[in-house]
Design a protein around this motif. Structure first.
Motif, PDB file in Angstrom:
ATOM      1  N   ASP A   1       0.842  -1.196   0.000  1.00  0.00           N
ATOM      2  CA  ASP A   1       0.000   0.000   0.000  1.00  0.00           C
ATOM      3  C   ASP A   1       0.883   1.254   0.000  1.00  0.00           C
ATOM      4  O   ASP A   1       2.101   1.165  -0.033  1.00  0.00           O
TER       5      ASP A   1
ATOM      6  N   LYS B   1      -1.215   8.084   2.888  1.00  0.00           N
ATOM      7  CA  LYS B   1      -2.568   7.721   3.331  1.00  0.00           C
ATOM      8  C   LYS B   1      -3.189   8.856   4.148  1.00  0.00           C
ATOM      9  O   LYS B   1      -4.380   9.166   3.986  1.00  0.00           O
TER      10      LYS B   1
ATOM     11  N   ASP C   1      -6.638  10.719   3.078  1.00  0.00           N
ATOM     12  CA  ASP C   1      -7.795  10.753   3.974  1.00  0.00           C
ATOM     13  C   ASP C   1      -8.188  12.174   4.347  1.00  0.00           C
ATOM     14  O   ASP C   1      -9.365  12.550   4.256  1.00  0.00           O
TER      15      ASP C   1
ATOM     16  N   HIS D   1      -2.072  -2.536  -5.935  1.00  0.00           N
ATOM     17  CA  HIS D   1      -2.906  -2.092  -4.811  1.00  0.00           C
ATOM     18  C   HIS D   1      -2.611  -0.633  -4.452  1.00  0.00           C
ATOM     19  O   HIS D   1      -3.529   0.136  -4.153  1.00  0.00           O
TER      20      HIS D   1
ATOM     21  N   ASP E   1      -4.339   1.417  -6.998  1.00  0.00           N
ATOM     22  CA  ASP E   1      -5.781   1.454  -6.716  1.00  0.00           C
ATOM     23  C   ASP E   1      -6.110   2.432  -5.592  1.00  0.00           C
ATOM     24  O   ASP E   1      -7.086   3.185  -5.680  1.00  0.00           O
ATOM     25  N   THR E   2      -5.322   2.409  -4.519  1.00  0.00           N
ATOM     26  CA  THR E   2      -5.562   3.325  -3.399  1.00  0.00           C
ATOM     27  C   THR E   2      -5.548   4.777  -3.874  1.00  0.00           C
ATOM     28  O   THR E   2      -6.435   5.560  -3.536  1.00  0.00           O
TER      29      THR E   2
ATOM     30  N   HIS F   1      -8.570   5.515  -6.167  1.00  0.00           N
ATOM     31  CA  HIS F   1      -9.832   5.636  -5.425  1.00  0.00           C
ATOM     32  C   HIS F   1     -10.015   7.057  -4.905  1.00  0.00           C
ATOM     33  O   HIS F   1     -11.128   7.601  -4.911  1.00  0.00           O
TER      34      HIS F   1
END
Length: 195
Positions: free
Chosen positions: A91, A97, A101, A132, A135-136, A139
């Protein structure tokens, strides 16, 4: 026009930076201003779910002891956004991240401020897990109603030691193509002449 890239790697001059800089080459050749911001290795905490950005609708995160609000402002000012990350346990990095967020919540809570901007993910990987990570990142772009340009392959490059990714000829060609596609798309959206 401007593209701002956020590098989630803590390594200055690492593989993620090399990939992003290759995307910059055709963007700059097309007259598009670029800026690289390294967020990896710098303090950037995760979302606390306090909901203040949603309540206040002032375009800011309530956490004020890191650079998130500056990063969100850079996103607002840009026409295109690149999020680049190395692959950490399949990830994005913790800093990336946190950016996804918190910037996502702030901009969505204030009228989907990133809507119709161009967004591209760039991933550095040693062996596996890059899809992955990709994809994160995508998204985040999709929920933000952004436009994702395609390229000749998924936007990833392979390498272990800093700079080794430049030996991945296919990965570097893909970054070149991604930059060309981003430039074309941004100009088309702006109504500027395209080739």
């Amino acid at each position: 026009m401007k593209v701002v890239a956020f590098n989630g790697s803590p390594r200055k001059g690492g593989n993620t930076e090399h990939l992003i800089r290759r995307v910059f080459v055709p963007l700059e050749a097309a007259g598009i201003e670029t800026e690289l911001i390294r967020i990896g290795g710098k303090p950037l905490r995760g979302c606390t779910a306090c909901m203040k950005c949603r309540e206040r609708k002032d375009g800011k995160c309530a956490i004020k002891n890191d650079a998130l609000n500056e990063y969100v402002e850079k996103m607002r000012e840009a026409d295109g956004i690149i999020l680049g990350s190395p692959t950490y346990f399949t990830d994005v990095t913790a800093e990336m991240k946190a950016l996804i967020d918190r910037a996502g919540y702030v901009t969505l809570s204030n009228g989907a401020e990133l809507r119709r901007k161009v967004g591209a993910g760039v991933v550095a990987v040693r062996r596996g897990g890059a899809t992955h990570v990709f994809d994160t990142i995508n998204h985040f772009f999709q929920i933000s109603q952004m436009i994702i340009p395609g390229s000749t392959y998924w936007n990833m490059g392979y390498g272990l030691t800093p700079g080794q990714v430049t030996d991945d000829e296919e990965g570097m060609r893909n970054m070149q193509n991604l930059g060309e596609t981003m430039a074309w798309l941004m100009k088309a959206i702006a109504g500027a002449p395209t080739e």
